[in-house]
Write an enzyme that holds these catalytic residues in place. Sequence first.
Site, PDB file in Angstrom:
ATOM      1  N   GLY A 132       0.840  -1.205   0.000  1.00  0.00           N
ATOM      2  CA  GLY A 132       0.000   0.000   0.000  1.00  0.00           C
ATOM      3  C   GLY A 132       0.865   1.242   0.000  1.00  0.00           C
ATOM      4  O   GLY A 132       1.011   1.925  -1.009  1.00  0.00           O
ATOM      5  N   ILE A 158     -10.392  -0.871  -2.576  1.00  0.00           N
ATOM      6  CA  ILE A 158     -10.659   0.129  -3.610  1.00  0.00           C
ATOM      7  C   ILE A 158     -12.025   0.783  -3.390  1.00  0.00           C
ATOM      8  O   ILE A 158     -13.066   0.114  -3.431  1.00  0.00           O
ATOM      9  CB  ILE A 158     -10.549  -0.485  -5.023  1.00  0.00           C
ATOM     10  N   HIS A 179      10.165   1.624 -10.673  1.00  0.00           N
ATOM     11  CA  HIS A 179       9.195   2.692 -10.908  1.00  0.00           C
ATOM     12  C   HIS A 179       8.509   2.580 -12.272  1.00  0.00           C
ATOM     13  O   HIS A 179       7.879   3.525 -12.735  1.00  0.00           O
ATOM     14  CB  HIS A 179       9.887   4.060 -10.778  1.00  0.00           C
ATOM     15  N   GLU A 242      -4.818  15.178  -4.225  1.00  0.00           N
ATOM     16  CA  GLU A 242      -5.614  14.217  -3.446  1.00  0.00           C
ATOM     17  C   GLU A 242      -5.483  14.494  -1.950  1.00  0.00           C
ATOM     18  O   GLU A 242      -6.460  14.411  -1.199  1.00  0.00           O
ATOM     19  CB  GLU A 242      -5.158  12.788  -3.767  1.00  0.00           C
ATOM     20  N   ARG A 243      -4.282  14.838  -1.524  1.00  0.00           N
ATOM     21  CA  ARG A 243      -4.063  15.035  -0.082  1.00  0.00           C
ATOM     22  C   ARG A 243      -4.703  16.326   0.401  1.00  0.00           C
ATOM     23  O   ARG A 243      -5.234  16.372   1.512  1.00  0.00           O
ATOM     24  CB  ARG A 243      -2.575  14.976   0.215  1.00  0.00           C
ATOM     25  N   HIS A 338     -19.877  13.761  24.869  1.00  0.00           N
ATOM     26  CA  HIS A 338     -21.235  13.206  24.738  1.00  0.00           C
ATOM     27  C   HIS A 338     -21.512  12.131  25.791  1.00  0.00           C
ATOM     28  O   HIS A 338     -22.642  11.653  25.895  1.00  0.00           O
ATOM     29  CB  HIS A 338     -21.438  12.580  23.352  1.00  0.00           C
ATOM     30  N   GLY A 364      -2.434   7.975   1.932  1.00  0.00           N
ATOM     31  CA  GLY A 364      -1.084   8.092   2.490  1.00  0.00           C
ATOM     32  C   GLY A 364      -1.167   8.242   3.993  1.00  0.00           C
ATOM     33  O   GLY A 364      -1.844   9.144   4.498  1.00  0.00           O
ATOM     34  N   GLU A 367       2.505   8.609   8.749  1.00  0.00           N
ATOM     35  CA  GLU A 367       3.955   8.359   8.726  1.00  0.00           C
ATOM     36  C   GLU A 367       4.527   8.700   7.348  1.00  0.00           C
ATOM     37  O   GLU A 367       5.598   9.324   7.240  1.00  0.00           O
ATOM     38  CB  GLU A 367       4.252   6.882   9.068  1.00  0.00           C
TER      39      GLU A 367
END
Length: 385
Positions: A132, A158, A179, A242-243, A338, A364, A367
């Site tokens: 991952g 996914i 890569h 995305e982050r 609560h 991600g 870490e």
Amino acid sequence: MKRVIFEPEHEQFRDSVARFMQAEVAPYAEKWREEGMVPRELYLKAGAQGLLCTWADEKYGGAGIDDFRFEQIIIEENMRHGDIGFYINLHNDLVAPYFDKLGTEEQKDRWMPGIVSGEKILAVAMTEPSTGSDLAGMKTRAEDKGDHWLLNGAKTYISNGILSDLVVVAARTDPTSRHGLSLLVVERGMEGFERGRKLAKMGLHAQDTAELFFNDVKVPKENMLGDPGQGFRYLARFLAQERLVAAIGFMATAQTAFDITLDYVKERKAFGKPIGAFQNTRFKMASMRTELDAAQTYVDQLVLLLNAGELSAEDASGAKLLASELEGRVMDECVQLHGGAGYMEEYRISRMYTDARISRIFAGTSEIMREIIGRGLGLDERKLS
Ligand SMILES: Cc1cc2nc3c(=O)[nH]c(=O)nc-3n(C[C@H](O)[C@H](O)[C@H](O)COP(=O)(O)OP(=O)(O)OC[C@H]3O[C@@H](n4cnc5c(N)ncnc54)[C@H](O)[C@@H]3O)c2cc1C
């Protein structure tokens, strides 16, 4: 604190998005949680309302709006008034940009209209059973067979795994390079493309998360996004947005949890007074208010940098790290305030707590965010040792 990045046209848009979420999502959210996914029609309704890919070119049905604040508003209002199970930001801001930015004119003509209307629901498949965080370790491979790529492998966790019609699959096309990845669009119905289990999760019950299998799938050459062997570079490039998108969502859920809790501590009584009258409650709420305002300001600033084309991977990782860690702390404090009700599923705060646990892991982990930020400071073990 007043947020300063929005203009009147954004606020108008916010009202209309909130109304959509209140009418089309919130009333059905419990049913969808029980069913384990949202219906396909929800995407069509969002498309008809102009909420899918506001940035897309008008010729594909989009509004051609080059201002990410509108997407930010959609994410925020879905988190506040809709339901986190409706993963509209995955569709709009995480996967569709691969088609827009890497697609040829022919590919965009073929796919973008369906993406913008909601007929084609999107997913992106990077994670595998054995890897991952370490994306370069993925094993799914695609062999060049002349007129097609022969795709074999398995993906897991996914999002939109079951609902999706178009899946951007990261696969190894160059076995000699760590890569050497490429991005292939796998379409619903392709022979050898199978969906596995819809996975049972701690939270996010209306979001479908599934396994995908590729057994000798013949992916036409025309379904590759961008150039072969460049997938790793593309993933790194798109992961910054995305982050930030993730951080926007985490801030919205944390802000919502805070508001729910503020109402609760004014109502709930113990020892003859509202629990909000205890100094402990007041101090906890005050600390959260301050931290939320500070982090929101940071995230808002990064949205403006994204608009200017200047969002760096390190800044986006910082936003994801800060917002997800803060969200986790806020959810925990809000459940505590609560009392026992915070542990009961019928209270929204209880569901928000379990939903939020994933924030520090997906898109991600915390870490990995620290690794990216650290490397940006020149603290890279490969270079320092
Ligand atoms: C609900 C959900 C939805 C998801 N949706 C998608 C999706 O749509 N598409 C997709 O491709 N993936 C998706 N994922 C996968 C998600 O992105 C991964 O789970 C995540 O990136 C972590 O990878 P992993 O699970 O393999 O953990 P691992 O990589 O095995 O990590 C385990 C632990 O080791 C730590 N670790 C790993 N490497 C390092 C390092 N170098 N230094 C320090 N610590 C390290 C991690 O931080 C973590 O704490 C989803 C996951 C979930 C749970």
